[in-house]
Write an enzyme that holds these catalytic residues in place. Structure first.
Site: not given
Length: 618
Positions: A324, A326, A349, A371, A417
């Site tokens: 929250e 951010n 979520s 993202a 990665k």
């Protein structure tokens, strides 16, 4: 304050007009005296009477001409060639008007008088303006020398350097003294540039910095390539001087070179490659009027995506984030900058199937930038099941909701990665790419992945960590002296993601050509030098050993993927690797059971799906 400035301006104008009245009188007198060899007795009384009779008219016309040509509006402390030209023209017009006026009024004088009058008036007026500037510069220069704290070297004696040096020398408030100049043109070395010697080329920077006791180096070479600028900055770093640079060539083209445009050298200046250039027009057309959703919209990449999208006129921007704080920060920023934006900020979520389906059902996003992810390699090595739950199944649930509710395009944020992964985070991202490939082949939604390397300045990246360690006096910790990584800036990463959304046709993995990889040890040394310290002397560097799951180098593509170019030569497309999608679905079902049971067998199950995943525990 404003009234005081107006009064001062009025006083200055009155003083100049008063002086010019005297100048007209002096020029008239000198015109007659010069004509008659400075013998007053030789001057015919009719000439004296003619000059006297026309004097008031002459003064009025001259002052009017000076007013029209704005000789009383210039800032004479900055007087230059253009002001000199104005004075010459104004005096010529005044002298010409005197010839005409005296002829009309039948005030006869020798013809040579008019020429001498013009010369004398011009000299007197120029003298008044430029003597003022000269005295101001001399007095100001002495004052600056008394308070000067910084001895400056300017690298670049071209157009940008010229403008910069001129402003620095004329700005009385700057507590800096330019001691020498550097330029790579051998024809310039040894010559003087505004009274300052050009003492050598870039290789001479360390020697000259010592010789002239330099405190600050300013690189004024906006037109050179990023690679060349990086090389010059690396040479400058070894001097231990404070570094500043001009942003770029467009500043020179737009005439915006100034002291205020100088900025401190940042670590991205030393990467030695050009920034990625993106066609913002195509991006603008693509998102304009669309409902766009960004998951993980409060993170480093997600928040920058939201900033860029918000400025391109979407119908609605939906930010989804589990954290929250951010989400609140980016919400408040966008509200301030884009008050008319239809902004929706939701705490959710991506692991919650019902919550994600409710969001998609309510808002029907046409474009989704995914993202949201756990990205910290060492933390995920300790909590591998959480990496799989969030990254893999968060992506799967969000992708399924996108298909169910008619999303046009879905863009996954991936990582280098994911190539031959040696950690659970990278392996989870490789599975995400496979999900994207599978979903693309089974739906009308266009799914695409964007893969890039490390992002400078992002949350948890190496640069903020190094900066904090330097602020605390060290040591700076590097895992291995030979470890290398590809780097890009946050705007570059976001530009790639946005461009991928435009170029996507479905199923691609977009990859950024990030130039040569950078040694983390060199990055640490550069950052220490940029902070004004000497590596291993003022700030120590300690090697801590590779962490679990970490490898010495990253790859951007698996060998079998190959690459093909796009319209943007720095963005490539990797051909997806074929796999059995039905088997993959069964493996995902099994993986979900293992992950939700927090089983220690999670890595083995992941390896079944990603054969290139190799567990390393150095």
């Amino acid at each position: 304050m404003k009234n005081q400035s107006n009064v001062q301006l009025l006083i200055r104008k009155i003083a100049l007009i008063s002086y010019d009245v005297v100048a007209v009188f002096m020029a008239s007198a000198l015109g007659l005296l010069s004509r008659f060899d400075f013998q007053i007795n030789n001057i015919d009384s009719k000439y004296l009477l003619a000059v006297k009779e026309y004097f008031i008219i002459n003064v009025v016309i001259t002052i009017l001409i000076f007013l029209l040509l704005r000789l009383y509006n210039s800032l004479w402390q900055y007087a230059s060639v253009s002001e000199l030209e104005n004075i010459i023209i104004a005096c010529l017009l005044a002298a010409a008007s005197q010839i005409v006026g005296m002829y009309i009024r039948d005030c006869r004088v020798p013809v040579s008088y008019h020429f001498i009058y013009y010369i004398c008036l011009t000299v007197l007026v120029i003298g008044s303006r430029f003597v003022y500037r000269f005295l101001r510069n001399v007095i100001g220069g002495k004052q600056k020398q008394k308070v000067a704290r910084h001895r400056v070297m300017v690298v670049g004696a071209g157009d940008a350097g010229n403008v910069l040096v001129r402003e620095m020398m004329s700005s009385g408030f700057l507590q800096k003294k330019i001691c020498c100049l550097i330029d790579d043109d051998p024809m310039k070395i040894g010559s003087y540039f505004r009274g300052i010697e050009i003492v050598g080329n870039r290789q001479d920077i360390p020697e000259m910095a010592k010789k002239y006791d330099i405190d600050e180096i300013i690189v004024a070479m906006p037109s050179v390539s990023a690679q060349e600028r990086g090389e010059i900055l690396r040479i400058c770093q070894n001097t231990g001087c404070e570094l500043k640079t001009l942003p770029g060539m467009y500043q020179l083209v737009n005439g915006e070179i100034s002291v205020s445009r100088l900025r401190n050298v940042e670590i991205e200046d030393l990467l030695g490659r050009e920034s990625i250039k993106i066609d913002l027009t195509s991006i603008m057309d693509y998102v304009r009027g669309k409902v766009v959703m960004v998951t993980g919209g409060g993170g480093s990449i997600g928040s920058e995506l939201c900033r860029q999208i918000a400025g391109h006129g979407p119908q609605t921007l939906i930010i989804v984030d589990i954290y929250e704080n951010n989400a609140y920060e980016i919400q408040q920023e966008l509200k301030r900058k884009y008050p008319a934006l239809d902004l929706v900020v939701l705490i959710a979520s991506v692991r919650n199937t019902h919550r994600m389906e409710t969001i998609f059902e309510t808002y029907h996003p046409q474009i989704v930038y995914h993202a949201a992810a756990h990205k910290h390699v060492p933390l995920m090595e300790v909590s591998p099941n959480e990496a799989i739950k969030n990254n893999v199944f968060g992506t799967l649930k969000t992708a399924k909701a996108a298909v169910k509710y008619g999303t046009k395009r879905f863009v996954l944020i991936s990582t280098d990665k994911a190539v031959n992964p040696t950690n659970i985070m990278g392996a989870s991202k490789r599975i995400c790419e496979m999900i994207i490939q599978m979903m693309n082949s089974q739906s009308d939604t266009e799914f695409v992945a964007v893969r890039f390397g490390n992002v400078l300045g992002s949350n948890g990246s190496v640069i903020p960590l190094f900066k904090k360690q330097i602020e605390e006096g060290g040591p700076v910790t590097v895992t291995h002296p030979d470890i290398i990584r590809y780097f890009m800036t946050i705007p570059e990463a976001v530009s790639l993601v946005l461009q991928a959304g435009v170029l996507a046709q479905g199923g691609e993995i977009f990859v950024l050509d990030m130039g040569e990889p950078v040694k983390i040890l060199d990055l640490a040394k550069n950052l220490i030098r940029l902070s004004g310290y000497h590596p291993f002397e003022d700030i120590d560097i300690k090697f801590t050993g590779l962490r679990p799951g970490e490898k010495l180098y990253e790859e951007l593509l698996m060998a079998e993927e190959g690459m093909k170019e796009t319209a943007n030569k720095l963005i490539h497309i990797g051909k997806p690797i074929e796999f059995d999608e039905e088997q993959f679905k069964r493996q995902l079902d099994e993986l979900m059971i293992v992950a939700n049971s927090d089983s220690e067998d999670i890595r083995e199950k992941v390896r079944e799906i990603v054969p290139t995943y190799v567990v390393r525990h150095e």
